[in-house]
Design an enzyme around this catalytic site. Structure first.
Site, PDB file in Angstrom:
ATOM      1  CE  LYS A  84       6.543  -9.001   7.353  1.00 54.99           C
ATOM      2  NZ  LYS A  84       5.187  -8.809   6.787  1.00 54.99           N
ATOM      3  CB  SER A 159       4.677 -12.155   5.100  1.00 53.31           C
ATOM      4  OG  SER A 159       4.410 -10.778   5.180  1.00 53.31           O
ATOM      5  CB  SER A 183       1.439  -9.924   5.379  1.00 54.45           C
ATOM      6  OG  SER A 183       1.634 -10.729   4.250  1.00 54.45           O
TER       7      SER A 183
END
Length: 472
Positions: A84, A159, A183
């Site tokens: 990420k 997220s 997330s």
């Protein structure tokens, strides 16, 4: 932003080196010589290029990915994955999903990146996230959103939305995710994946998390199978284990232990779950009872100010980023932060004097959480108060007052685990929405109880295999 009206299911499963393997299966195929690691990386890169045109999940793609050095025997040796884009990877820029600065190239791997690499994975690049991970959807003011592969008209969650979209679409079997308010679990629920937020301290802590007044962030992965998540945690533990937590080891399937599980349908802050979400939980209750577990209603009596306090803390984080932004890039300009980030910061500045009391109350949440678990092993809830929204519903161009109301009516269950530091797992429910989108259900446990969470997730997966996007 390009207009995209088409609603479609997007996946890359085909008869190539990856096939339909999960990470454990693919690693076994590489070890046996059935397929080669280079062939797998090549075919995964081709899958990524194919789905990227529709899902917009990738931030940076490495042209010539290299296997992790010295990790030929790792549990995931040769398995392709993505990090990420809020985690440093040597030689790649880290952008945090923000247009407020020009990303700088990382000079070293972040601690968690090293832990993930120790499992032998081959990193193909970095996935997109909403600005600084604040939003439960991966959308932007002026760029294409990350789209849900089950239906591209809908959010992939946030997220860790870019990671979830790639894994659900079959581009890679696992991908890095992290969770500061849901997330990992939110995009897992939106995309029909397994997403486990570990106990605080179960995996290595990144430097930015250690600097928070209350560390709410945990790293992990999203996966298509429970055994991949279990194998990740076991591999991470061989790299580093927290001596303050019970050892986990490799969980390989459901146990014979019968559990006492509490459940609640509406959130502790009073937000009711919608009909489809409630049905997913009640169906799961029936399955658990059929499997021999005892399931009963439970109450989680949080401080009535919990939601307001968490929102204030959220605003504090945006404020701190605005103050220290030049640590991200010399040209950082907080005026270029998106509407959600700006709104959080501006609202915090109206109430910053509350901060000491907010922190005290949030830290006391562990008392209410522990009380709810008396006599129970786990608690079952929805992941989200309503099913996955369409693109735009939670986008950062929505006026802040409306947007934050919508977010609080959506993300009503996950933050308590971040505040208390307890583990929690999202798994796909048996039912889906009318549009065929996945619905997630969530199990939460006491600190260090990942084994119990994996036990029950394995049992549900064995009883009713999770829906596959390639069968739609």
């Amino acid at each position: 932003m390009t207009t995209f009206e088409e609603r479609a299911t997007v996946h890359a499963f085909r008869d190539d080196a990856l096939g339909e393997h999960d990470a454990v299966g693919l690693a076994a195929a590489i070890r046996s010589g059935e397929v080669g690691a280079a062939e797998v990386a090549r075919d995964a890169a081709e899958r990524v290029r194919e789905v990227q045109k529709r899902l917009h999940a990738v931030q940076v793609h490495i042209d010539a990915p290299a296997p992790a050095a010295g990790s030929g025997g790792g549990a995931f040796a040769g398995v392709p994955t993505f990090l990420k884009d809020n985690t440093d990877y040597l030689g790649l820029p880290t952008g945090h999903g923000s247009a407020a600065f020009t990303p700088r190239t990382a000079r070293r791997h972040a601690p968690f990146a090293r832990q993930l690499l120790s499992s032998g994975v081959t990193v193909l690049g970095k996935t997109r996230l909403p600005e600084f991970g604040f939003s439960p959807t991966t959308e932007y003011e002026t760029a294409e959103p990350v789209r849900n592969p089950w239906n591209t008209g809908y959010s992939a969650g946030g997220s860790s939305g870019g990671s979830a979209a790639l894994v659900a679409a079959g581009a890679v079997p696992i991908a890095h995710a992290n969770d500061g308010g849901g997330s990992i679990r939110i995009p897992a629920a939106c995309c029909g994946l397994v997403g486990l937020k570990p106990t605080r301290g179960r995996v290595v802590t990144n430097a930015q998390s250690r600097q928070l007044p209350l560390d709410i962030v945990s790293d992990g992965i999203v996966s298509r199978s429970v055994r991949d998540t279990a194998a990740f945690l076991a591999a991470a533990e061989t790299h580093w284990r927290n001596p303050k937590l019970p050892p986990l080891g490799l969980v390989e399937g459901p146990s014979d232990r019968r559990l006492r599980i509490g459940f609640l349908l509406d959130s502790p802050n009073g937000v009711p779950a919608d009909a489809a979400t409630r049905a997913a939980v009640t169906e799961t209750v029936a399955t658990l009872e059929r499997l021999g577990h005892t399931v009963e209603p439970v109450e989680l009596a949080l401080d009535p100010r919990f939601t307001e306090d968490f929102l204030t803390y959220w605003g504090l984080l945006s404020f701190l980023i605005g103050v220290t932004g030049r640590s991200f890039g010399a040209d950082f300009d907080r005026r270029r932060m998106d509407g959600l980030s700006r709104g959080l910061r501006e609202e915090y500045l109206k109430s910053w004097r509350r901060t000491p009391g907010v922190l005290r109350r949030l830290k006391r949440t562990k008392e209410a959480y522990a009380a709810a678990f008396r006599g129970l092993d786990l608690v079952l809830t929805p992941v989200l108060a309503h099913t996955t929204p369409e693109i735009g519903h939670l986008g950062p161009t929505v006026p802040y007052t409306t947007l934050i109301e919508r977010i609080l009516a959506y993300v009503a269950f996950t933050p308590v685990n971040n505040v208390v530091g307890t583990p929690s797992i999202s798994v796909p429910a048996a039912s889906a929405t009318e549009d065929g989108l996945p619905i997630g259900v969530m199990f939460s446990g006491r600190p260090g109880s990942e084994r119990t969470l994996l036990d029950v997730a394995f049992a549900l997966e064995a009883d009713r295999p999770f829906r596959r996007i390639q069968d739609v």
